[in-house]
Design a protein around this motif. Structure first.
Motif, PDB file in Angstrom:
ATOM      1  N   GLY A 123       0.671  -1.124  -0.152  1.00  0.00           N
ATOM      2  CA  GLY A 123      -0.086   0.072   0.072  1.00  0.00           C
ATOM      3  C   GLY A 123       0.777   1.333   0.064  1.00  0.00           C
ATOM      4  N   ILE A 124       2.154   1.181  -0.318  1.00  0.00           N
ATOM      5  CA  ILE A 124       3.018   2.316  -0.151  1.00  0.00           C
ATOM      6  C   ILE A 124       3.182   2.892  -1.639  1.00  0.00           C
ATOM      7  CG2 ILE A 124       5.413   3.091   0.194  1.00  0.00           C
ATOM      8  CD1 ILE A 124       5.473   1.011   2.386  1.00  0.00           C
ATOM      9  N   ARG A 125       2.510   3.947  -1.763  1.00  0.00           N
ATOM     10  CA  ARG A 125       2.434   4.605  -3.147  1.00  0.00           C
ATOM     11  C   ARG A 125       2.610   6.156  -3.038  1.00  0.00           C
ATOM     12  NH1 ARG A 125      -2.409   1.682  -2.535  1.00  0.00           N
ATOM     13  NH2 ARG A 125      -1.454   0.215  -4.025  1.00  0.00           N
ATOM     14  N   GLY A 126       2.440   6.899  -4.204  1.00  0.00           N
ATOM     15  CA  GLY A 126       2.524   8.433  -4.039  1.00  0.00           C
ATOM     16  C   GLY A 126       1.434   9.011  -3.450  1.00  0.00           C
ATOM     17  N   ILE A 127       0.173   8.301  -3.312  1.00  0.00           N
ATOM     18  CA  ILE A 127      -0.828   8.800  -2.402  1.00  0.00           C
ATOM     19  C   ILE A 127      -1.218   7.834  -1.599  1.00  0.00           C
ATOM     20  CG2 ILE A 127      -1.537  10.473  -4.262  1.00  0.00           C
ATOM     21  CD1 ILE A 127      -3.737   8.527  -4.964  1.00  0.00           C
ATOM     22  N   GLY A 128      -2.072   8.323  -0.590  1.00  0.00           N
ATOM     23  CA  GLY A 128      -2.563   7.426   0.433  1.00  0.00           C
ATOM     24  C   GLY A 128      -1.971   7.702   1.654  1.00  0.00           C
ATOM     25  N   TRP A 129      -1.930   6.458   2.699  1.00  0.00           N
ATOM     26  CA  TRP A 129      -1.603   6.662   3.986  1.00  0.00           C
ATOM     27  C   TRP A 129      -0.031   7.022   4.115  1.00  0.00           C
ATOM     28  CZ3 TRP A 129       2.309   3.283   5.949  1.00  0.00           C
ATOM     29  CH2 TRP A 129       2.410   2.203   5.267  1.00  0.00           C
ATOM     30  N   ALA A 130       0.894   6.309   3.071  1.00  0.00           N
ATOM     31  CA  ALA A 130       2.256   6.432   3.243  1.00  0.00           C
ATOM     32  C   ALA A 130       2.880   7.870   3.382  1.00  0.00           C
ATOM     33  CB  ALA A 130       2.937   5.648   2.380  1.00  0.00           C
TER      34      ALA A 130
END
Length: 395
Positions: free
Chosen positions: A258-265
């Motif tokens: 789930g690590i990507r440019g947008i979201g929780w990371a």
């Protein structure tokens, strides 16, 4: 001398409460108490106090506020106890005004009509809360009494809400339309805010220890965390999009996590960056401000440096460290709302959806829980810091 001062302050007329009471009385009559809307978006019709609830309730509200003003003018030592009961009961029963308002003005043949909270109600709630804080301060009440009063007020509001009399309230309808999304936003907001606080607390502790052991590292570390604090939050979120997108493209395992440019990371990384300065500064100051005489006494008792740190310096430094955690937690809870702009979720999603749809009650559905979480965290961590302070007997 302190007893004499306390007696004098309790017998002299209070000047804060009359001002707050008169201001509340004026604003509740001058501003709209509530608004009736034909649907979710169309602006509604405002109603003042008399029009909203009728002469009986308007007179009762005015009588309560006038009674608070008169009681605060009396030079009585025990006037704060009846004032506490009067203001606390008023806050606990305040939602009843909207039950009366909705019953008087909401049309029965309009299924999409709803009632909204007016500026007069918000002012009354805010000023009564300030009066309650002033009364509790004058009484010198402990945290136990304050929490009990808060529990009674919150319990009363929940009981009135569950009674069904406020189903027409626009804020309640916004919640009832999306209870699952609200619960998901709550857990996402808590995970992001407290996850960032936990990670930054661990990093700050390690950085503070490095600064204590090596003087040469103090200026670079403080400079770095101070620089991170000066970058606008939206800029930090934007700057993290490109590198995280590149990493996710280069390493599919990261994308699977789930690590990507947008979201929780990017949201979590930005929150950690913003949380470091108060954590590092408070931890470093707390550990270095322990009196050297106490350390010498510990060495004289045969304690080594490790024992001195864990049994003397760290316990004495904990109240200041917790104060840094308190500041960081409040800041993180607020900044988490902004993280919704990059798809991180949380209560900020309601705020920005409401702004985009011109639905102010949807904005409140995200803003009010965020404020409540920040106030709750502030109260709990303040109590924790106070309980960790050494007493004169143990200091």
């Amino acid at each position: 001398m302190s007893i004499y001062s306390s007696v004098v302050s309790n017998t002299m007329p209070n000047r804060v409460l009359p001002v707050l009471g008169c201001l509340a009385l004026a604003l509740v009559w001058l501003l709209d108490l509530g608004v009736i809307q034909p649907n979710r978006i169309v602006p509604g019709t405002g109603h003042g106090l008399l029009s909203a609830v009728g002469g009986l309730w308007a007179g009762l509200v005015s009588l309560v506020l006038a009674g608070c003003v008169l009681l605060s003018f009396l030079p009585l030592r025990r006037r704060y106890l009846p004032l506490l009961g009067l203001v606390g009961l008023s806050l606990a029963l305040l939602p009843l005004l909207f039950e009366v308002f909705a019953g008087r003005h909401l049309p029965e043949d309009a299924p999409y009509a709803r009632s909204s909270i007016g500026a007069g109600f918000w002012c009354l709630l805010f000023l009564l809360s300030l009066m309650l804080i002033e009364i509790l301060g004058r009484l010198g009440s402990g945290r136990g009494l304050q929490l009990m009063i808060l529990a009674v007020i919150v319990g009363s509001w929940l009981w009135i809400l569950r009674g069904g009399g406020l189903e027409s309230l626009s804020l309640v309808r916004e919640f009832n339309a999306r209870p699952d999304k609200f619960e998901q936003a709550l857990w996402t907001h808590l995970a992001l805010a407290f996850g960032a606080v936990g990670i930054s607390a661990g990093l700050a502790f390690l950085l503070a220890l490095k600064m204590i052991r090596s003087v040469a590292w103090r200026r670079p570390i403080l400079g770095a965390v101070s620089f991170l604090q000066t970058i606008p939050s939206l800029a930090v979120f934007g700057l993290l999009i490109a590198p995280l997108s590149a990493l996710a493209a280069a390493f599919p395992a990261l994308q699977a996590m789930g690590i990507r440019g947008i979201g929780w990371a990017p949201a979590l990384l930005a929150l950690v960056a913003y949380s470091l300065l108060p954590m590092v500064r408070n931890t470093f100051v707390a550990l270095t401000e322990v009196p050297e005489s106490l350390a010498d006494a510990g060495r004289g008792m045969g304690m080594n440096e490790r024992q001195l740190f864990f049994k003397l310096k760290l316990p004495l430094a904990l109240p200041v460290i917790v104060e840094g955690v308190r500041i960081t937690t409040i800041q993180a809870i607020g900044l988490t709302a902004v993280a919704a702009l990059i798809g991180a979720g949380g209560f900020g999603s309601f705020i920005f959806q409401g702004l985009g749809q011109a639905a102010m009650d949807l904005v409140l559905l995200g803003a009010l829980p965020t404020i409540a979480l920040a106030l709750l965290a502030d109260a709990l961590l303040t109590m924790l810091a106070a309980s960790l302070k050494p007493t004169p007997a143990t200091a």
